[in-house]
Design a protein around this motif. Structure first.
Motif, PDB file in Angstrom:
ATOM      1  N   LEU A   1       0.825  -1.209   0.000  1.00 28.50           N
ATOM      2  CA  LEU A   1       0.000   0.000   0.000  1.00 28.50           C
ATOM      3  C   LEU A   1       0.859   1.258   0.000  1.00 28.50           C
ATOM      4  CD1 LEU A   1      -2.906  -0.921   2.464  1.00 28.50           C
ATOM      5  CD2 LEU A   1      -3.005  -0.759  -0.044  1.00 28.50           C
ATOM      6  N   LYS A   2       2.018   1.185   0.633  1.00 33.21           N
ATOM      7  CA  LYS A   2       2.929   2.326   0.651  1.00 33.21           C
ATOM      8  C   LYS A   2       3.339   2.710  -0.765  1.00 33.21           C
ATOM      9  CE  LYS A   2       4.757   1.390   5.235  1.00 33.21           C
ATOM     10  NZ  LYS A   2       5.912   0.983   6.024  1.00 33.21           N
ATOM     11  N   CYS A   3       3.463   1.721  -1.645  1.00 32.50           N
ATOM     12  CA  CYS A   3       3.817   1.989  -3.046  1.00 32.50           C
ATOM     13  C   CYS A   3       2.646   2.594  -3.812  1.00 32.50           C
ATOM     14  CB  CYS A   3       4.264   0.703  -3.734  1.00 32.50           C
ATOM     15  SG  CYS A   3       5.742  -0.027  -3.002  1.00 32.50           S
ATOM     16  N   ASP A   4       1.450   2.438  -3.286  1.00 30.24           N
ATOM     17  CA  ASP A   4       0.249   2.957  -3.936  1.00 30.24           C
ATOM     18  C   ASP A   4      -0.200   4.296  -3.350  1.00 30.24           C
ATOM     19  OD1 ASP A   4       0.050   0.819  -5.678  1.00 30.24           O
ATOM     20  OD2 ASP A   4      -1.258  -0.326  -4.349  1.00 30.24           O
ATOM     21  N   GLY A   5       0.677   4.960  -2.597  1.00 31.13           N
ATOM     22  CA  GLY A   5       0.357   6.294  -2.111  1.00 31.13           C
ATOM     23  C   GLY A   5      -0.264   6.358  -0.728  1.00 31.13           C
ATOM     24  N   TYR A   6      -0.282   5.276   0.002  1.00 29.27           N
ATOM     25  CA  TYR A   6      -0.788   5.292   1.378  1.00 29.27           C
ATOM     26  C   TYR A   6       0.374   5.664   2.295  1.00 29.27           C
ATOM     27  CZ  TYR A   6      -5.027   2.824  -0.137  1.00 29.27           C
ATOM     28  OH  TYR A   6      -6.202   2.478  -0.749  1.00 29.27           O
ATOM     29  N   VAL A   7       0.109   6.567   3.231  1.00 33.70           N
ATOM     30  CA  VAL A   7       1.149   7.019   4.161  1.00 33.70           C
ATOM     31  C   VAL A   7       0.596   6.923   5.576  1.00 33.70           C
ATOM     32  CG1 VAL A   7       2.630   8.945   4.859  1.00 33.70           C
ATOM     33  CG2 VAL A   7       2.085   8.612   2.436  1.00 33.70           C
ATOM     34  N   GLU A   8       1.346   6.259   6.447  1.00 37.95           N
ATOM     35  CA  GLU A   8       0.942   6.178   7.848  1.00 37.95           C
ATOM     36  C   GLU A   8       1.431   7.420   8.567  1.00 37.95           C
ATOM     37  OE1 GLU A   8       0.980   2.969  11.525  1.00 37.95           O
ATOM     38  OE2 GLU A   8       1.688   2.370   9.558  1.00 37.95           O
ATOM     39  N   THR A   9       0.520   8.091   9.268  1.00 35.73           N
ATOM     40  CA  THR A   9       0.848   9.306   9.999  1.00 35.73           C
ATOM     41  C   THR A   9       0.513   9.098  11.475  1.00 35.73           C
ATOM     42  OG1 THR A   9      -1.338  10.334   9.787  1.00 35.73           O
ATOM     43  CG2 THR A   9       0.217  10.676   7.967  1.00 35.73           C
ATOM     44  N   GLU A  10       0.754  10.126  12.256  1.00 32.26           N
ATOM     45  CA  GLU A  10       0.466  10.065  13.686  1.00 32.26           C
ATOM     46  C   GLU A  10      -1.025   9.852  13.959  1.00 32.26           C
ATOM     47  OE1 GLU A  10       0.728  13.192  17.328  1.00 32.26           O
ATOM     48  OE2 GLU A  10       2.493  13.061  16.030  1.00 32.26           O
ATOM     49  N   ASN A  11      -1.884  10.401  13.114  1.00 35.73           N
ATOM     50  CA  ASN A  11      -3.327  10.334  13.320  1.00 35.73           C
ATOM     51  C   ASN A  11      -4.006   9.138  12.652  1.00 35.73           C
ATOM     52  OD1 ASN A  11      -3.300  12.725  14.777  1.00 35.73           O
ATOM     53  ND2 ASN A  11      -3.728  13.973  13.001  1.00 35.73           N
ATOM     54  N   GLY A  12      -3.332   8.525  11.701  1.00 33.00           N
ATOM     55  CA  GLY A  12      -3.935   7.442  10.938  1.00 33.00           C
ATOM     56  C   GLY A  12      -3.239   7.309   9.609  1.00 33.00           C
ATOM     57  N   VAL A  13      -3.943   6.772   8.637  1.00 36.02           N
ATOM     58  CA  VAL A  13      -3.372   6.561   7.322  1.00 36.02           C
ATOM     59  C   VAL A  13      -4.089   7.480   6.336  1.00 36.02           C
ATOM     60  CG1 VAL A  13      -3.049   4.888   5.445  1.00 36.02           C
ATOM     61  CG2 VAL A  13      -2.701   4.183   7.827  1.00 36.02           C
ATOM     62  N   ILE A  14      -3.305   8.104   5.473  1.00 40.53           N
ATOM     63  CA  ILE A  14      -3.852   8.981   4.437  1.00 40.53           C
ATOM     64  C   ILE A  14      -3.434   8.423   3.094  1.00 40.53           C
ATOM     65  CG2 ILE A  14      -1.912  10.623   4.329  1.00 40.53           C
ATOM     66  CD1 ILE A  14      -5.397  11.915   4.471  1.00 40.53           C
ATOM     67  N   ARG A  15      -4.359   8.422   2.137  1.00 46.26           N
ATOM     68  CA  ARG A  15      -4.017   7.992   0.780  1.00 46.26           C
ATOM     69  C   ARG A  15      -3.838   9.230  -0.063  1.00 46.26           C
ATOM     70  NH1 ARG A  15      -6.748   4.457  -3.946  1.00 46.26           N
ATOM     71  NH2 ARG A  15      -4.846   4.381  -5.183  1.00 46.26           N
ATOM     72  N   THR A  16      -2.639   9.371  -0.598  1.00 48.72           N
ATOM     73  CA  THR A  16      -2.315  10.504  -1.468  1.00 48.72           C
ATOM     74  C   THR A  16      -2.516  10.063  -2.912  1.00 48.72           C
ATOM     75  OG1 THR A  16       0.007   9.895  -1.594  1.00 48.72           O
ATOM     76  CG2 THR A  16      -0.629  11.371   0.190  1.00 48.72           C
ATOM     77  N   TYR A  17      -2.684  10.986  -3.793  1.00 51.00           N
ATOM     78  CA  TYR A  17      -2.885  10.647  -5.208  1.00 51.00           C
ATOM     79  C   TYR A  17      -1.877  11.327  -6.084  1.00 51.00           C
ATOM     80  CZ  TYR A  17      -7.293   8.712  -3.659  1.00 51.00           C
ATOM     81  OH  TYR A  17      -8.229   7.959  -3.036  1.00 51.00           O
TER      82      TYR A  17
END
Length: 171
Positions: A155-171
């Motif tokens: 998922l990290k390769c598909d633009g998902y980033v784990e942050t302090e608050n949760g996971v955000i999907r970037t595009y």
């Protein structure tokens, strides 16, 4: 987040500062035009001294970077928009700022383009995506063989980033 004082800035008279005198005042944003005008008047901004700069700032929003020459009007508009955000929106905005957008204006303009998984780890997002059918139908008999940690890495390769608050999907 409270509805007053979302952003606080210490506004300083640039001309007086260059003359060796520190004249400034705190202003809580959002503020009315009259309140902003009163602060600028109190620090002597007018015909003789036309420029101000921001020497200090405080914000309830993690990741908000305020520059010394940022516009008070722009910061005020940001604070007004932030008043409309609920707690989850604030968390999402902080995740966007942490993951990819250091500019608050761009982050707010692109806000709806991001998918946010509040309070989740990358593995939990992988599990949620499998459970919701994002990868198609998976027979119950093979679910126990799914490697959620491997999916989380992908998922990290598909633009998902784990942050302090949760996971955000970037595009």
């Amino acid at each position: 987040m409270t509805n007053t004082g979302i952003i606080k800035v210490f506004v300083t008279n640039l001309g007086k500062y260059n003359e060796g005198e520190l004249i400034g005042d705190w202003v809580s944003l959002p503020a009315s035009e009259e309140e902003l005008a009163a602060v600028l008047d109190r620090i002597g901004i007018g015909p003789q001294y036309e420029e101000y700069f921001i020497t200090d700032s405080e914000s309830e929003l993690d990741g908000l970077e305020i520059g010394e020459y940022d516009s008070l009007d722009t910061l005020n508009e940001i604070a007004e928009k932030l008043q409309e955000f609920d707690e989850t929106d604030i968390e999402k905005l902080e995740a966007i700022l942490e993951a990819c957008e250091r500019d608050i204006v761009e982050a707010m303009e692109n806000f709806d383009e991001y998918t946010y998984f509040s309070g989740c780890s990358m593995k939990e997002v992988a599990e949620e995506l499998v459970d919701s059918g994002a990868f198609g139908y998976i027979p119950e008999s093979i679910i126990c063989y799914i490697d959620y940690e491997a999916i989380a890495r992908d998922l990290k390769c598909d633009g998902y980033v784990e942050t302090e608050n949760g996971v955000i999907r970037t595009y």
